[in-house]
Every structure is written in structure tokens, then in C-alpha cells.
Write a protein that holds these residues in place. Structure first.
Motif, mmCIF file in Angstrom:
data_model
loop_
_atom_site.group_PDB
_atom_site.id
_atom_site.type_symbol
_atom_site.label_atom_id
_atom_site.label_comp_id
_atom_site.label_asym_id
_atom_site.label_seq_id
_atom_site.Cartn_x
_atom_site.Cartn_y
_atom_site.Cartn_z
ATOM 1 N N LEU A 64 0.904 -1.336 -0.289
ATOM 2 C CA LEU A 64 -0.107 0.177 -0.326
ATOM 3 C C LEU A 64 0.428 1.184 0.144
ATOM 4 O O LEU A 64 0.508 2.438 -0.887
ATOM 5 C CB LEU A 64 -0.758 0.594 1.061
ATOM 6 C CG LEU A 64 -2.015 -0.982 1.077
ATOM 7 C CD1 LEU A 64 -3.160 -0.925 2.624
ATOM 8 C CD2 LEU A 64 -2.930 0.011 -0.114
ATOM 9 N N PHE A 65 2.136 0.782 0.688
ATOM 10 C CA PHE A 65 2.824 2.309 0.703
ATOM 11 C C PHE A 65 2.880 2.613 -1.022
ATOM 12 O O PHE A 65 3.733 3.371 -0.935
ATOM 13 C CB PHE A 65 4.272 1.879 1.545
ATOM 14 C CG PHE A 65 4.935 3.394 1.531
ATOM 15 C CD1 PHE A 65 4.913 4.687 2.324
ATOM 16 C CD2 PHE A 65 6.646 3.484 0.775
ATOM 17 C CE1 PHE A 65 5.992 5.390 2.938
ATOM 18 C CE2 PHE A 65 7.285 4.052 1.158
ATOM 19 C CZ PHE A 65 7.143 5.334 1.507
ATOM 20 N N VAL A 66 3.912 1.367 -1.638
ATOM 21 C CA VAL A 66 4.144 1.594 -2.804
ATOM 22 C C VAL A 66 2.728 2.306 -3.926
ATOM 23 O O VAL A 66 3.458 3.175 -4.411
ATOM 24 C CB VAL A 66 5.191 0.383 -3.394
ATOM 25 C CG1 VAL A 66 5.150 0.470 -4.784
ATOM 26 C CG2 VAL A 66 5.721 -0.061 -2.409
ATOM 27 N N TYR A 67 2.268 1.887 -2.945
ATOM 28 C CA TYR A 67 0.734 2.615 -4.828
ATOM 29 C C TYR A 67 0.185 3.702 -4.133
ATOM 30 O O TYR A 67 0.807 4.275 -4.773
ATOM 31 C CB TYR A 67 -0.612 1.701 -4.228
ATOM 32 C CG TYR A 67 -1.523 2.220 -3.967
ATOM 33 C CD1 TYR A 67 -2.043 1.504 -5.401
ATOM 34 C CD2 TYR A 67 -2.416 3.232 -3.674
ATOM 35 C CE1 TYR A 67 -3.546 2.278 -6.086
ATOM 36 C CE2 TYR A 67 -3.725 3.258 -4.611
ATOM 37 C CZ TYR A 67 -4.248 2.643 -5.745
ATOM 38 O OH TYR A 67 -4.925 3.212 -6.434
ATOM 39 N N GLY A 68 1.021 3.941 -2.855
ATOM 40 C CA GLY A 68 1.018 5.582 -2.526
ATOM 41 C C GLY A 68 2.045 6.227 -3.160
ATOM 42 O O GLY A 68 1.551 7.291 -3.771
ATOM 43 N N VAL A 69 2.162 5.187 -3.461
ATOM 44 C CA VAL A 69 3.740 6.783 -3.862
ATOM 45 C C VAL A 69 3.458 6.815 -5.076
ATOM 46 O O VAL A 69 4.045 7.975 -5.808
ATOM 47 C CB VAL A 69 4.889 6.529 -3.219
ATOM 48 C CG1 VAL A 69 6.631 6.329 -4.627
ATOM 49 C CG2 VAL A 69 5.466 5.880 -2.089
ATOM 50 N N ILE A 70 3.789 6.340 -5.674
ATOM 51 C CA ILE A 70 2.898 5.760 -7.411
ATOM 52 C C ILE A 70 2.071 6.362 -7.544
ATOM 53 O O ILE A 70 1.871 7.660 -9.169
ATOM 54 C CB ILE A 70 2.474 4.619 -8.004
ATOM 55 C CG1 ILE A 70 3.962 3.499 -7.166
ATOM 56 C CG2 ILE A 70 2.171 4.308 -9.138
ATOM 57 C CD1 ILE A 70 5.535 3.703 -8.351
ATOM 58 N N LYS A 71 0.299 6.154 -6.846
ATOM 59 C CA LYS A 71 0.231 7.487 -7.216
ATOM 60 C C LYS A 71 -0.488 8.854 -6.814
ATOM 61 O O LYS A 71 -1.454 9.963 -6.530
ATOM 62 C CB LYS A 71 -1.240 6.534 -7.077
ATOM 63 C CG LYS A 71 -2.074 5.695 -7.172
ATOM 64 C CD LYS A 71 -1.767 5.707 -8.338
ATOM 65 C CE LYS A 71 -2.889 4.612 -9.932
ATOM 66 N NZ LYS A 71 -3.455 4.941 -11.173
ATOM 67 N N LYS A 72 1.057 9.101 -5.895
ATOM 68 C CA LYS A 72 0.876 10.424 -5.331
ATOM 69 C C LYS A 72 0.004 10.441 -4.038
ATOM 70 O O LYS A 72 -0.834 11.528 -4.335
ATOM 71 C CB LYS A 72 1.614 11.262 -6.547
ATOM 72 C CG LYS A 72 2.748 10.984 -7.057
ATOM 73 C CD LYS A 72 2.387 12.050 -8.283
ATOM 74 C CE LYS A 72 3.785 11.266 -9.111
ATOM 75 N NZ LYS A 72 3.637 11.893 -10.591
ATOM 76 N N GLU A 73 -0.336 9.609 -3.512
ATOM 77 C CA GLU A 73 -1.403 9.378 -2.731
ATOM 78 C C GLU A 73 -0.855 10.285 -1.030
ATOM 79 O O GLU A 73 -0.088 9.344 -0.489
ATOM 80 C CB GLU A 73 -2.295 8.788 -2.213
ATOM 81 C CG GLU A 73 -2.846 8.078 -3.988
ATOM 82 C CD GLU A 73 -4.525 8.546 -3.812
ATOM 83 O OE1 GLU A 73 -5.064 9.255 -2.678
ATOM 84 O OE2 GLU A 73 -5.179 8.376 -5.091
ATOM 85 N N PRO A 74 -0.825 11.424 -0.835
ATOM 86 C CA PRO A 74 -0.182 11.648 0.514
ATOM 87 C C PRO A 74 -0.264 11.027 1.930
ATOM 88 O O PRO A 74 0.350 10.754 3.084
ATOM 89 C CB PRO A 74 0.340 12.540 0.629
ATOM 90 C CG PRO A 74 -1.518 13.396 -0.303
ATOM 91 C CD PRO A 74 -1.258 12.501 -1.112
ATOM 92 N N ILE A 75 -1.950 10.725 2.205
ATOM 93 C CA ILE A 75 -2.920 9.959 3.314
ATOM 94 C C ILE A 75 -2.160 9.065 3.415
ATOM 95 O O ILE A 75 -2.274 8.314 4.712
ATOM 96 C CB ILE A 75 -4.036 10.491 2.828
ATOM 97 C CG1 ILE A 75 -4.517 12.057 2.933
ATOM 98 C CG2 ILE A 75 -4.863 9.352 4.200
ATOM 99 C CD1 ILE A 75 -5.819 12.846 2.883
ATOM 100 N N ILE A 76 -2.099 8.192 2.041
ATOM 101 C CA ILE A 76 -1.524 7.040 1.881
ATOM 102 C C ILE A 76 0.006 6.350 2.437
ATOM 103 O O ILE A 76 0.370 5.261 2.917
ATOM 104 C CB ILE A 76 -2.071 6.393 0.783
ATOM 105 C CG1 ILE A 76 -3.322 6.075 0.523
ATOM 106 C CG2 ILE A 76 -1.196 4.572 0.692
ATOM 107 C CD1 ILE A 76 -4.081 5.345 -0.948
ATOM 108 N N ILE A 77 0.630 7.132 1.889
ATOM 109 C CA ILE A 77 2.202 6.994 2.578
ATOM 110 C C ILE A 77 2.833 7.660 3.786
ATOM 111 O O ILE A 77 2.755 6.852 4.375
ATOM 112 C CB ILE A 77 2.803 8.513 1.376
ATOM 113 C CG1 ILE A 77 2.672 8.093 0.038
ATOM 114 C CG2 ILE A 77 4.464 8.465 2.160
ATOM 115 C CD1 ILE A 77 2.941 8.834 -1.271
ATOM 116 N N LEU A 78 1.615 8.135 4.613
ATOM 117 C CA LEU A 78 1.886 8.720 5.424
ATOM 118 C C LEU A 78 1.346 7.718 6.192
ATOM 119 O O LEU A 78 2.167 7.033 7.835
ATOM 120 C CB LEU A 78 1.435 9.784 5.815
ATOM 121 C CG LEU A 78 1.724 11.321 5.276
ATOM 122 C CD1 LEU A 78 1.090 13.202 5.753
ATOM 123 C CD2 LEU A 78 3.174 11.307 5.751
#
Length: 104
Positions: A64-78
Motif C-alpha cells: 500500500l505504501f508503494v501504491y501511495g507513492v506511485i499514485k502520489k497519495e500523501p494520506i496513504i504514504i503517511l
């Protein structure tokens, strides 16, 4: 009603790509930790957290972290970034305890 149908079509059909499939697999991996925890608790008749819970947490969290980085989703990344620190820390504490007392 047409707007709702169009929204679902856009979100789930038009936007379907490798990363959506990856994100869905990541979410399924993350969900498995609860399935494992539930099954283990049912087996012994009380709430427990098996070690597999933490491994599924890490696998799903990394995905999910990788997905957040690829999709540029700051809430998922954090959210997943902090979660990963907690999951790895819990595994470290479990392994440290098992080294002290191998009967655990």
C-alpha cells in the motif's frame, strides 16, 4: 442516477490499470491479517494476535505504501509509513522475547 453510474464507471472501469490491480492486491493482503487474527482467536476461544498478523501487516503495508507513492497519495504514504514502523517494531519485540524464552 446516471451521475452515480458514470462515477462508478470512471473510477472502476476507465481508471483500471496495473496499479489499481496492485492496490487491490495490497488491500487484500492487508485484510488477510484480520482474517488470520480472527481464525487464530476462534481456534483458542480468546483474542490473540499471531505472528502471521504482523507479517501480513508488513506485506500489505509495504504494498500500500508503494501504491501511495506511485499514485502520489500523501494520506496513504503517511498512514502506511507510520504503520510499517509499528509493525516492524512489534516483530522485533516478539523475536527479542523469543530469544530470551524459546518456549514462547
Amino acid at each position: 442516477m446516471d451521475q452515480l453510474i458514470n462515477w462508478f464507471y470512471t473510477v472502476f472501469i476507465e481508471n483500471f490499470d496495473f496499479w489499481m490491480l496492485f492496490g487491490l492486491a495490497a488491500q487484500a493482503m492487508f485484510m488477510m491479517r484480520f482474517v488470520v487474527q480472527w481464525m487464530a482467536s476462534e481456534r483458542v476461544g480468546r483474542s490473540i494476535v499471531p505472528i502471521a498478523f504482523w507479517f501480513f501487516s508488513i506485506a500489505g503495508g509495504v504494498m500500500l505504501f508503494v501504491y501511495g507513492v506511485i499514485k502520489k497519495e500523501p494520506i496513504i504514504i503517511l498512514g502506511q509509513g507510520l504503520g510499517l514502523v509499528i509493525y516492524f517494531r512489534n516483530l522485533w519485540l516478539i523475536f527479542k522475547e523469543k530469544r530470551r524464552d524459546p518456549t514462547i
